[in-house]
Design a protein around this motif. Structure first.
Motif, PDB file in Angstrom:
ATOM      1  N   GLU A   1       0.888  -1.368   0.002  1.00  0.00           N
ATOM      2  CA  GLU A   1       0.188  -0.074   0.157  1.00  0.00           C
ATOM      3  C   GLU A   1       0.979   1.282  -0.031  1.00  0.00           C
ATOM      4  OE1 GLU A   1      -3.659   0.606   2.747  1.00  0.00           O
ATOM      5  OE2 GLU A   1      -1.843   2.021   3.630  1.00  0.00           O
TER       6      GLU A   1
ATOM      7  N   HIS B   1      -3.710   5.543   0.981  1.00  0.00           N
ATOM      8  CA  HIS B   1      -5.222   5.179   1.384  1.00  0.00           C
ATOM      9  C   HIS B   1      -5.636   6.403   1.934  1.00  0.00           C
ATOM     10  CE1 HIS B   1      -3.725   4.443   5.441  1.00  0.00           C
ATOM     11  NE2 HIS B   1      -4.998   4.635   5.663  1.00  0.00           N
TER      12      HIS B   1
ATOM     13  N   GLN C   1      -8.844   0.385   9.258  1.00  0.00           N
ATOM     14  CA  GLN C   1      -7.309   0.626   9.077  1.00  0.00           C
ATOM     15  C   GLN C   1      -6.862   1.400  10.052  1.00  0.00           C
ATOM     16  OE1 GLN C   1      -6.711   0.950   4.532  1.00  0.00           O
ATOM     17  NE2 GLN C   1      -4.854  -0.006   5.370  1.00  0.00           N
TER      18      GLN C   1
ATOM     19  N   THR D   1       1.778  -1.743   5.313  1.00  0.00           N
ATOM     20  CA  THR D   1       0.479  -2.415   4.732  1.00  0.00           C
ATOM     21  C   THR D   1       0.707  -2.881   3.658  1.00  0.00           C
ATOM     22  OG1 THR D   1      -0.532  -0.762   6.105  1.00  0.00           O
ATOM     23  CG2 THR D   1      -1.826  -2.025   4.473  1.00  0.00           C
TER      24      THR D   1
ATOM     25  N   ASN E   1      -4.565  -9.228   4.365  1.00  0.00           N
ATOM     26  CA  ASN E   1      -4.137  -7.836   4.342  1.00  0.00           C
ATOM     27  C   ASN E   1      -3.353  -7.568   5.810  1.00  0.00           C
ATOM     28  OD1 ASN E   1      -5.286  -6.663   2.151  1.00  0.00           O
ATOM     29  ND2 ASN E   1      -7.302  -6.109   3.193  1.00  0.00           N
TER      30      ASN E   1
ATOM     31  N   CYS F   1      -0.393  -5.190   8.324  1.00  0.00           N
ATOM     32  CA  CYS F   1       0.094  -4.072   8.562  1.00  0.00           C
ATOM     33  C   CYS F   1       0.772  -4.138  10.062  1.00  0.00           C
ATOM     34  CB  CYS F   1      -0.682  -2.794   8.764  1.00  0.00           C
ATOM     35  SG  CYS F   1      -2.061  -2.844   9.855  1.00  0.00           S
TER      36      CYS F   1
ATOM     37  N   TYR G   1     -14.622  -3.491  -4.326  1.00  0.00           N
ATOM     38  CA  TYR G   1     -13.053  -3.523  -4.671  1.00  0.00           C
ATOM     39  C   TYR G   1     -12.965  -3.312  -6.139  1.00  0.00           C
ATOM     40  CZ  TYR G   1      -8.161  -4.849  -4.420  1.00  0.00           C
ATOM     41  OH  TYR G   1      -6.750  -4.853  -4.779  1.00  0.00           O
TER      42      TYR G   1
ATOM     43  N   TYR H   1     -13.415   4.683  -0.387  1.00  0.00           N
ATOM     44  CA  TYR H   1     -12.297   3.607  -0.343  1.00  0.00           C
ATOM     45  C   TYR H   1     -11.483   4.013  -1.494  1.00  0.00           C
ATOM     46  CZ  TYR H   1     -15.425   1.160   2.736  1.00  0.00           C
ATOM     47  OH  TYR H   1     -16.480   0.682   3.670  1.00  0.00           O
TER      48      TYR H   1
ATOM     49  N   TRP I   1      -6.982   3.269  -2.828  1.00  0.00           N
ATOM     50  CA  TRP I   1      -5.725   2.653  -2.460  1.00  0.00           C
ATOM     51  C   TRP I   1      -4.853   2.843  -3.537  1.00  0.00           C
ATOM     52  CZ3 TRP I   1     -10.130  -0.258  -1.237  1.00  0.00           C
ATOM     53  CH2 TRP I   1     -10.281  -0.631   0.220  1.00  0.00           C
TER      54      TRP I   1
ATOM     55  N   LEU J   1      -1.588   1.153  -4.752  1.00  0.00           N
ATOM     56  CA  LEU J   1      -0.858  -0.190  -4.552  1.00  0.00           C
ATOM     57  C   LEU J   1       0.484  -0.380  -5.660  1.00  0.00           C
ATOM     58  CD1 LEU J   1      -3.717  -2.758  -4.155  1.00  0.00           C
ATOM     59  CD2 LEU J   1      -2.499  -1.455  -2.281  1.00  0.00           C
TER      60      LEU J   1
ATOM     61  N   THR K   1       1.533   5.482   2.975  1.00  0.00           N
ATOM     62  CA  THR K   1       1.979   4.617   3.971  1.00  0.00           C
ATOM     63  C   THR K   1       3.387   4.544   3.879  1.00  0.00           C
ATOM     64  OG1 THR K   1      -0.171   3.441   3.328  1.00  0.00           O
ATOM     65  CG2 THR K   1       1.473   2.182   4.328  1.00  0.00           C
TER      66      THR K   1
END
Length: 186
Positions: free
Chosen positions: A49, A52, A58, A65, A81, A83, A126, A147, A149, A151, A182
């Motif tokens: 990650e 985010h 989280q 993460t 997942n 972290c 997702y 949401y 992210w 990645l 992150t």
């Protein structure tokens, strides 16, 4: 006088048409859209990650993460997942993702025990919004803008690529000013 009136009417209709087209185009740009298709075997594996949007589940994660995806025998996708917390503890959560379209780019993910996963309100969206051709960087979100992210296959992402993915998120209507980057320990 007739020609002036006619010119005003034509000008008004033209202005209204341009306004309508402009409004319609602006409305479309703020809507997230999943890529048409992903190759789940290429998408599988470990992702870091990079950033985010803050979210409740989280809240304990402060660094390192990652998401590990595996293709299950029933063609669902296993999700792990992980972290690091403030106390330096590594925590993780296992889930499963179910394809919602033929291209596997829209998924529903659940982290509940298998007996409760059938409940529709226990699954989150997702959507793969963008992925580079080599499956090295991905932008993931959903239709609600809750949401998001960014990645990467590597724990670091160069600034130009990061900015490019931020721009895609902006075009889809995400408030990228709220993104949290992150950190990853070497």
């Amino acid at each position: 006088m007739k020609n002036v009136f006619k010119s005003l009417c034509v000008g008004s209709v033209l202005s209204l048409s341009i306004f309508t087209l402009s409004f319609h185009t602006q409305a479309e740009t703020g809507v997230p859209k999943a890529v048409e298709k992903i190759d789940v075997n290429q998408y599988a594996g470990q992702w870091y990650e990079i950033a985010h949007l803050p979210m409740f589940f989280q809240r304990k994660c402060v660094s390192d993460t990652t998401a590990q995806y595996t293709v299950n025998s029933d063609q669902t996708i296993g999700v792990l997942n992980s972290c690091r917390t403030e106390t330096n503890e590594m925590i993780s959560s296992k889930g499963v993702a179910y394809a919602q379209n033929a291209g596997n780019s829209k998924l529903k993910v659940s982290f509940l025990p298998s007996g409760l996963r059938w409940l529709p309100f226990t699954q989150g969206d997702y959507w793969v919004l963008r992925v580079d051709p080599n499956y090295k960087v991905a932008l993931v979100g959903g239709p609600s803008h809750k949401y998001l992210w960014i990645l990467s296959r590597d724990s670091k992402l160069d600034q130009a690529t990061y900015q490019s993915y931020l721009q895609t998120a902006r075009e889809y209507g995400y408030d990228v000013s709220k993104l949290v980057q992150t950190p990853h320990q070497p």
